[in-house]
Design an enzyme around this catalytic site. Structure first.
Site, PDB file in Angstrom:
ATOM      1  N   VAL B  72       0.780  -1.333   0.060  1.00  0.00           N
ATOM      2  CA  VAL B  72       0.125   0.015  -0.093  1.00  0.00           C
ATOM      3  C   VAL B  72       1.001   1.263   0.155  1.00  0.00           C
ATOM      4  CG1 VAL B  72      -1.642   1.229   1.286  1.00  0.00           C
ATOM      5  CG2 VAL B  72      -1.940  -1.231   1.134  1.00  0.00           C
ATOM      6  N   ASN B 100      -1.278   5.039  14.634  1.00  0.00           N
ATOM      7  CA  ASN B 100      -0.067   4.297  14.028  1.00  0.00           C
ATOM      8  C   ASN B 100       0.733   5.606  13.345  1.00  0.00           C
ATOM      9  OD1 ASN B 100       1.427   2.963  11.706  1.00  0.00           O
ATOM     10  ND2 ASN B 100       1.293   1.360  13.105  1.00  0.00           N
ATOM     11  N   CYS B 131       7.733  -0.666   8.534  1.00  0.00           N
ATOM     12  CA  CYS B 131       7.233  -0.816   7.250  1.00  0.00           C
ATOM     13  C   CYS B 131       8.023  -1.081   6.113  1.00  0.00           C
ATOM     14  CB  CYS B 131       6.266   0.482   6.814  1.00  0.00           C
ATOM     15  SG  CYS B 131       5.303   0.080   5.569  1.00  0.00           S
TER      16      CYS B 131
HETATM   17  C1  LIG Z   1      -3.177  -3.762   3.669  1.00  0.00           C
HETATM   18  C2  LIG Z   1      -2.450  -3.798   4.983  1.00  0.00           C
HETATM   19  C3  LIG Z   1      -1.824  -2.587   5.396  1.00  0.00           C
HETATM   20  C4  LIG Z   1      -0.906  -2.251   6.504  1.00  0.00           C
HETATM   21  N1  LIG Z   1      -0.495  -1.040   6.775  1.00  0.00           N
HETATM   22  C5  LIG Z   1       0.103  -0.576   8.007  1.00  0.00           C
HETATM   23  C6  LIG Z   1       0.441   0.346   8.521  1.00  0.00           C
HETATM   24  O1  LIG Z   1       0.301   1.358   7.819  1.00  0.00           O
HETATM   25  N2  LIG Z   1       1.162   0.570   9.534  1.00  0.00           N
HETATM   26  C7  LIG Z   1       1.776  -0.552  10.157  1.00  0.00           C
HETATM   27  O2  LIG Z   1       2.441  -0.244  11.075  1.00  0.00           O
HETATM   28  N3  LIG Z   1       1.619  -1.835   9.544  1.00  0.00           N
HETATM   29  C8  LIG Z   1       0.629  -1.654   8.792  1.00  0.00           C
HETATM   30  N4  LIG Z   1       0.465  -3.097   8.205  1.00  0.00           N
HETATM   31  C9  LIG Z   1       0.915  -4.500   9.027  1.00  0.00           C
HETATM   32  C10 LIG Z   1      -0.123  -4.859   9.987  1.00  0.00           C
HETATM   33  O3  LIG Z   1      -0.565  -4.112  10.941  1.00  0.00           O
HETATM   34  C11 LIG Z   1       0.266  -6.291  10.795  1.00  0.00           C
HETATM   35  O4  LIG Z   1       1.384  -5.976  11.531  1.00  0.00           O
HETATM   36  C12 LIG Z   1       0.471  -7.352   9.860  1.00  0.00           C
HETATM   37  O5  LIG Z   1      -0.565  -7.382   8.882  1.00  0.00           O
HETATM   38  C13 LIG Z   1       0.536  -8.593  10.499  1.00  0.00           C
HETATM   39  O6  LIG Z   1      -0.674  -9.023  10.987  1.00  0.00           O
HETATM   40  P1  LIG Z   1      -1.737  -9.896  10.489  1.00  0.00           P
HETATM   41  O7  LIG Z   1      -1.203 -11.136   9.762  1.00  0.00           O
HETATM   42  O8  LIG Z   1      -2.681 -10.136  11.417  1.00  0.00           O
HETATM   43  O9  LIG Z   1      -2.297  -8.883   9.375  1.00  0.00           O
HETATM   44  C14 LIG Z   1      -0.538  -3.413   7.116  1.00  0.00           C
HETATM   45  C15 LIG Z   1      -0.976  -4.588   6.620  1.00  0.00           C
HETATM   46  C16 LIG Z   1      -1.941  -4.933   5.677  1.00  0.00           C
HETATM   47  C17 LIG Z   1      -2.304  -6.142   5.227  1.00  0.00           C
END
Ligand SMILES: Cc1cc2nc3c(=O)[nH]c(=O)nc-3n(C[C@H](O)[C@H](O)[C@H](O)COP(=O)(O)O)c2cc1C
Ligand SMILES: Cc1cc2nc3c(=O)[nH]c(=O)nc-3n(C[C@H](O)[C@H](O)[C@H](O)COP(=O)(O)OP(=O)(O)OC[C@H]3O[C@@H](n4cnc5c(N)ncnc54)[C@H](O)[C@@H]3O)c2cc1C
Ligand code: FES
Lengths: 264, 302
Positions: B72, B100, B131
């Site tokens: 993204v 965040n 990120c």
């Molecule tokens: C579409 C998408 C956008 C994300 N955007 C951010 C973000 O802006 N900031 C951040 O710290 N993590 C972001 N993440 C990471 C998630 O917060 C999380 O750390 C990661 O997806 C692992 O957790 P999950 O497997 O439960 O999704 C994003 C993840 C996804 C899938």
């Protein structure tokens, strides 16, 4: 971000019929398992649903257009093209199969038009799906829809009977086996005088249609099929570039866009 | 009755351990027709930067076995937009709202943190030093102990309330990074952010993502995340918030047993928009079944 549908719900639907239209296409008819607090008839033409394909065939949901709503039987129609694991599992589902669906999503086509409007609905491949419901809604509003449907050959033209019931139908086939030979933009009917054209289908087809609309100075709405993560406006994966706001989510701002907003 | 209240650092206690992961839950409102947001421990809103960002080009995601890759690229309208337009709409929710934050330089992080500090309903921020999508920033801070500590120290000076530092899993020794941010004054750490990955469309012979590589999330990453949470919980004294691949309440319990004081649910929201509340109910039920009267009894049992 205020474009979220506040009436979006998730629920279980049951397959009542699965009509195999060809080796790759099928028409799924589904009814809600319980009484849902939203009438299917309130779905708007051009909206979509997020389906969880059966048998754990995929990790994420899959976006599928509302093909039609049959108000008399309270059923939802989905036209499915086998494109991979998820749509394959949907195609293979039998009556009685329960399917988890989030509904309805996105914003549809403009259907509040002056009664005398002349409209052309152009579909290709599985993109003809939303045009059934759109055609019906326009007809209910007193507008006579004209359809222009494109396919590789005659056997790929889907739901022709249904389209014929709703309005006048023109066809184009690449191999000339039915209707006018060539692609839809080569069909002379596209250059008649229209107030608006609606299109859904493969990207090259929609872009070609948009070009004709621009040349002929006709309003044109396209339904985009960007790859989606959530369908809810939460992940920002489905974006399309717009002139006014840069990247916007197709799932919440679309999937239908007026081409004037796009950088096409 | 089970006491589900839990501490997430800097004296901040939340009503239950269920949080949502940034970037997967929008501003919460996207899920308000499915669940009562007031029942969550809190929700962590979209990654926010100082300047508005358009993010990366489409395509930004592809499904992979039991997971997804995303690129993204922190699309957001900037912190001023958040403060003026979004924050007022979120103020009435009972759950904690955690922002965040991201930046391409230490000054960026500080500027965002300073803008959020005066907002009474924002009692915590989560600093994304991990990120993997942003070419200019993020990655560099989260992958060295000195970089991670420097951002933490600077943000701590700019934000007077709870500072959670979100760690990158794309490092050789995550425990040493966790210790560095603890030394820098972090009130808590959260982990894991996405794992750097890649997928190729063999028919077109092109990567699926516009950025070629992206961040892996979803069920596929869970064993890696549980292992890292366990290692970090052993290494630091501050609370650890666990996430990565949590698909249901049972997964959440696994993280809590590994040492997490709270959990974040991310990608699972895309599949089941009610997963957070269902996980909460599972945890209550689990505690009753196991005669646990206080969730704190479970934290870090392994
Ligand atoms: C579409 C998408 C956008 C994300 N955007 C951010 C973000 O802006 N900031 C951040 O710290 N993590 C972001 N993440 C990471 C998630 O917060 C999380 O750390 C990661 O997806 C692992 O957790 P999950 O497997 O439960 O999704 C994003 C993840 C996804 C899938
Ligand atoms: C708003 C919207 C409405 C749609 N309506 C319909 C419909 O009515 N009927 C229908 O059959 N399909 C529709 N699609 C396309 C459908 O969602 C994809 O074909 C489906 O997600 C593919 O999933 P799969 O598991 O079968 O295949 P996968 O294995 O996931 O993908 C197979 C191939 O299709 C590509 N693909 C994946 N997702 C999409 C997508 N969203 N758009 C285009 N290509 C994709 C992949 O890159 C891959 O090459 C719609 C898509 C959108 C966004
Ligand atoms: S698909 Fe997630 S925001 Fe559109």
């Amino acid at each position: 971000m205020n474009k979220i549908n506040s009436n979006t719900k998730s629920g279980t639907f049951i397959v009542t019929d699965n009509q195999q239209l060809s080796s790759t296409y099928s028409l799924l008819i589904l009814r809600p398992e319980d009484d849902i607090d939203l009438k299917l008839a309130d779905f708007k033409a051009g909206q979509f649903v997020e389906v969880l394909p059966p048998a754990n065939s995929t990790f994420l949901r899959r976006p599928i257009s509302v093909c039609n709503v049959d108000e008399t039987t309270n059923t939802l129609w989905l036209l499915i093209r086998d494109a991979g694991a998820g749509t394959h599992a949907l195609n293979a589902s039998r009556p009685g199969q329960k399917i988890d669906i989030i509904y309805p999503l996105g914003h549809g086509f403009s259907t509040t038009l002056p009664k005398a409007s002349k409209v052309l609905l152009i579909g290709g491949g599985v993109g003809v799906a939303p045009l059934i419901y759109l055609g019906r809604k326009l007809k209910e509003a007193g507008i006579e829809p004209i359809f222009l449907l494109g396919a590789r050959s005659k056997s790929d033209l889907l739901l022709l009977d249904k389209f014929n019931e709703i309005g006048k139908v023109f066809c184009s086939t690449d191999d000339g086996s039915f209707g006018t030979p060539g692609v839809v933009t080569q069909n002379p009917v596209i250059n008649d005088n229209y107030d608006i054209m609606f299109t859904c289908g493969p990207m090259p087809m929609m872009k070609a249609v948009a070009k004709v609309a621009q040349q002929n100075n006709v309003e044109c709405e396209v339904s985009l099929e960007n790859v989606m993560g959530c369908g809810l406006g939460a992940c920002l994966c489905c974006v399309e570039k717009t002139k006014d706001e840069g990247n916007v989510c197709v799932c919440t701002e679309g999937p239908v866009f007026n081409i004037k907003r796009l950088l096409w | 009755m089970v006491n589900l209240r839990t501490h997430i650092g800097g004296g901040l206690e939340i009503q239950n351990p269920i949080l949502t992961a940034s970037g997967t839950f929008g501003y919460g409102e996207e899920y308000s027709s499915f669940i009562d947001l007031n029942r969550l421990g809190g929700f962590i809103v979209k990654g926010t930067t100082f300047e508005p960002r358009q993010g990366n080009d489409y395509p930004r995601m592809v499904e992979t076995p039991s997971g997804m890759l995303n690129a993204v690229g922190l699309q957001n309208k900037g912190v001023k937009h958040f403060v003026d337009e979004i924050y007022p709409r979120l103020c009435d929710y009972k759950s904690e709202i955690i922002v965040n934050i991201s930046g391409a330089s230490i000054d960026d992080y500080v500027a965002v943190a300073q803008m959020l500090d005066p907002l009474p309903r924002i009692k915590a921020i989560e600093v994304n030093i991990s990120c993997p999508n942003v070419k200019a920033g993020g990655m560099a801070f989260g992958t060295t102990t000195s970089g991670a500590q420097a951002v933490t120290e600077a943000v701590k000076k700019a934000f007077s309330k709870t500072v959670i530092v979100k760690l990158s899993p794309n490092v050789t020794d995550i425990a040493s990074i966790a210790k560095a941010v603890e030394a820098g004054g972090a009130d808590a750490v959260s982990l894991i952010n996405t794992l750097m990955g890649m997928a190729i469309d063999i028919e077109r012979r092109r990567p699926y993502l516009s950025t070629i590589t992206g961040g892996l999330s979803g069920a596929a990453v869970k064993p890696v995340a549980v292992r890292m949470v366990w290692q970090v919980a052993k290494a630091v004294k501050i609370p650890v918030i666990g996430l990565g691949g949590i698909m249901n309440g049972a997964d959440a319990i696994e993280f809590i047993l590994a040492g997490a004081s709270a959990v974040e649910i991310g990608t699972a929201n895309f599949i089941n928009p009610k997963v957070t509340i269902e996980a909460l109910e599972f945890i209550e039920d689990y505690c009753q079944r196991h005669n646990v009267t206080d969730i704190k009894e479970l934290i870090g049992q392994i």
